[in-house]
Design an enzyme around this catalytic site. Sequence first.
Site, short mmCIF file in Angstrom:
data_model
loop_
_atom_site.label_atom_id
_atom_site.label_comp_id
_atom_site.label_asym_id
_atom_site.label_seq_id
_atom_site.Cartn_x
_atom_site.Cartn_y
_atom_site.Cartn_z
N THR A 1 47.01 37.16 37.69
CA THR A 1 47.68 38.37 37.23
C THR A 1 48.43 39.06 38.36
OG1 THR A 1 45.90 38.66 35.61
CG2 THR A 1 47.31 40.56 36.03
N ARG B 1 44.28 34.94 44.57
CA ARG B 1 43.07 35.57 45.11
C ARG B 1 41.95 34.55 45.20
NH1 ARG B 1 42.95 41.38 41.86
NH2 ARG B 1 44.99 42.10 42.58
N SER C 1 43.31 43.79 46.04
CA SER C 1 43.22 45.03 45.28
C SER C 1 41.82 45.63 45.31
CB SER C 1 43.68 44.77 43.84
OG SER C 1 43.79 45.98 43.12
N HIS C 2 41.17 45.71 44.16
CA HIS C 2 39.88 46.38 44.02
C HIS C 2 38.70 45.46 44.30
CE1 HIS C 2 41.06 44.38 40.36
NE2 HIS C 2 39.81 44.37 39.96
N LYS D 1 50.46 38.14 47.39
CA LYS D 1 51.41 38.08 46.28
C LYS D 1 52.80 38.39 46.80
CE LYS D 1 51.25 42.80 44.41
NZ LYS D 1 51.16 43.58 43.16
N ASP E 1 41.85 52.75 45.14
CA ASP E 1 41.15 51.49 45.34
C ASP E 1 41.57 50.81 46.64
OD1 ASP E 1 43.73 50.70 44.54
OD2 ASP E 1 42.99 48.87 43.60
N ASP F 1 43.87 48.70 47.65
CA ASP F 1 45.27 48.71 48.10
C ASP F 1 46.01 49.95 47.62
OD1 ASP F 1 45.29 47.85 45.44
OD2 ASP F 1 47.02 46.55 45.72
N ASP G 1 46.66 51.26 44.72
CA ASP G 1 47.52 51.31 43.53
C ASP G 1 46.78 51.80 42.29
OD1 ASP G 1 46.00 49.02 43.04
OD2 ASP G 1 47.72 47.74 42.56
N ARG G 2 45.46 51.87 42.34
CA ARG G 2 44.69 52.38 41.21
C ARG G 2 44.20 53.79 41.50
NH1 ARG G 2 41.77 47.45 38.23
NH2 ARG G 2 43.19 45.79 38.87
N GLU H 1 47.89 51.09 32.66
CA GLU H 1 46.92 50.07 32.24
C GLU H 1 45.53 50.68 32.22
OE1 GLU H 1 48.93 45.91 33.71
OE2 GLU H 1 47.49 46.86 35.06
N GLU H 2 44.67 50.17 31.35
CA GLU H 2 43.32 50.72 31.23
C GLU H 2 42.48 50.51 32.48
OE1 GLU H 2 40.57 48.56 31.29
OE2 GLU H 2 41.98 46.90 31.55
N SER H 3 42.92 49.60 33.35
CA SER H 3 42.15 49.27 34.56
C SER H 3 42.49 50.22 35.70
CB SER H 3 42.39 47.82 34.97
OG SER H 3 43.77 47.56 35.11
N LYS I 1 51.93 50.12 40.14
CA LYS I 1 51.12 51.29 39.87
C LYS I 1 50.86 52.01 41.19
CE LYS I 1 47.21 48.06 39.33
NZ LYS I 1 47.94 46.83 38.98
N ARG J 1 36.61 40.27 29.43
CA ARG J 1 36.73 41.70 29.23
C ARG J 1 36.80 41.98 27.73
NH1 ARG J 1 37.35 43.36 34.40
NH2 ARG J 1 39.00 42.51 35.75
#
Length: 548
Positions: A18, A22, A117-118, A130, A282, A284, A286-287, A368-370, A381, A501
């Site tokens: 996605t 990773r 990321s997270h 990425k 988070d 990086d 972005d969240r 996004e929900e995440s 994000k 999920r």
Amino acid sequence: MSVASVRTQPFAGQRPGTSGLRKKVTVFQQPHYLENFVQALFDILPEQVGPVAGQTLVLGGDGRFHNRVAVQTILRMAAANGFGRVLVGQGGLLSTPAASAVIREHGAYGGIILSASHNPGGPDGDFGIKYNIANGGPAPEKITEAIYARTQQIQAYRTLPGAGEVDLQTLGRSELGAMVVQVIDPVADHAELMEKLFDFDAMRAWFAAGHRMRFDAMSAIGGPYARAVLEGRLGAPLGTVVNGEPLEDFGGHHPDPNPAHATELIAALSGPDAPDFGAASDGDADRNMILGRDFVVTPSDSLAVLAANATLVPGYRDGLAGIARSMPTSCAADAVARALGIPCYETPTGWKFFGNLLDAGRATLCGEESYGTGSNHVREKDGLWAVLFWLNLQAATGQSVEALVRAHWARFGRHYYSRHDWEGIPVERADALMAALRAKLPTLAGTTLQGLRLAQADDFAYTDPVDGSVSRQQGVRLLFEGGSRVVFRLSGTGTEGATLRVYLERFEADARQHDLPTQQALAPLIALADEVAAIRQHSGQAAPTVIT
């Protein structure tokens, strides 16, 4: 400085997920592993994008373990492959949204972001890489698939074997072979962009009036950005930002800002003496996670509230062109879009799917929900952006986080929402679960399950309204009369096994029913999900590993 061609062999499994490739740090530490992926990227770019000779590349990462080593490796390879200049964040650091901002501000060819990321960090943790294209957003599938195909054929990579390490601590310019390396302030461009979007005077006044905030950077890259803006430019008291020093292992934190992993922040926002406002970002940056005093905001509600109140913020005072949300994200934003008379686009999971909509001017806010929210200011994000948006709304309205959300529910209804993660399922078991579920779909529509009438059952497919590209099998949806939904999807962000999920949503229009415990409100859907998909039977697990 001479270029060397180093012989290598393909590694299996280098297909980007996605958000890039990773794997465990130990996988990336294998000789030639990172080099193969980077060379595959550099090999396909001329065909997919255009010549790289003399072009500008942006480079940086979230500072997790192996970041510094990887940056030096990529610099040598970029020089050997003909790039003219690399803009690299000081210390090899750049948050993901800041990297997008730098690409856009400097008109760069593209950028390489080093992050998982997270996901957890440290020597035994995860690492990732990425590529982002010239608009600042994640590479589309045609590029990531071309990278993967090249990794399965690669026989050699190019580098500068005699080059020493580049000094990444000192701002300024140096040379690596024929390539210029420009070490830049990783915070400056992004902070200046925030000041253009938000009412900094109003937010300064909010802090000056005695309001308090707690921002948990989770010992990740968001700390320097939050300190520079909140404590530096907005005058928040020193100590407003906690865990603000980026560490290679994130200080042992799992840098994922949600109720399962941000328990210290939730505790700090509890009680009459707690700060007025809480937030976290988070690994990086972005969240984001948004909290009021004794009140946690779901990401789906966050997107909807920001969209409904966007004109209170200077950067969006002219209104929104549209809203975009990932398919598993709740339909709260759809209700706002209907009220505003603007489109709401439903896309697959992955920020890359928002890029075309943003570039075409069809959407302004995305989510996004995440725990990811953003807008057309970058093509990622952006955690700090979301936090500043909420801060601006509180300063503009004089209302608390809880008051803003409750007013939203009163107007639009409440979308009870939760995500249940079943992590570490053997891949073959997870694939069998989804295959069995898809095989059931033709028999499900029109049936009644747990007292709910099923209006539609499908495997979500998306046709991009801008370029016409089609993405299939993006998740199984069960859509019920009255607005309830259950969605099943395998995640592409883990590094071990598979993660199922399960997304659960119930719409409730009656304000008298807006204070139920979320899991209680969703209990019939939770039972239904396990019944339909036989999750426990297929996974071999007794319960979800994470509930958010």
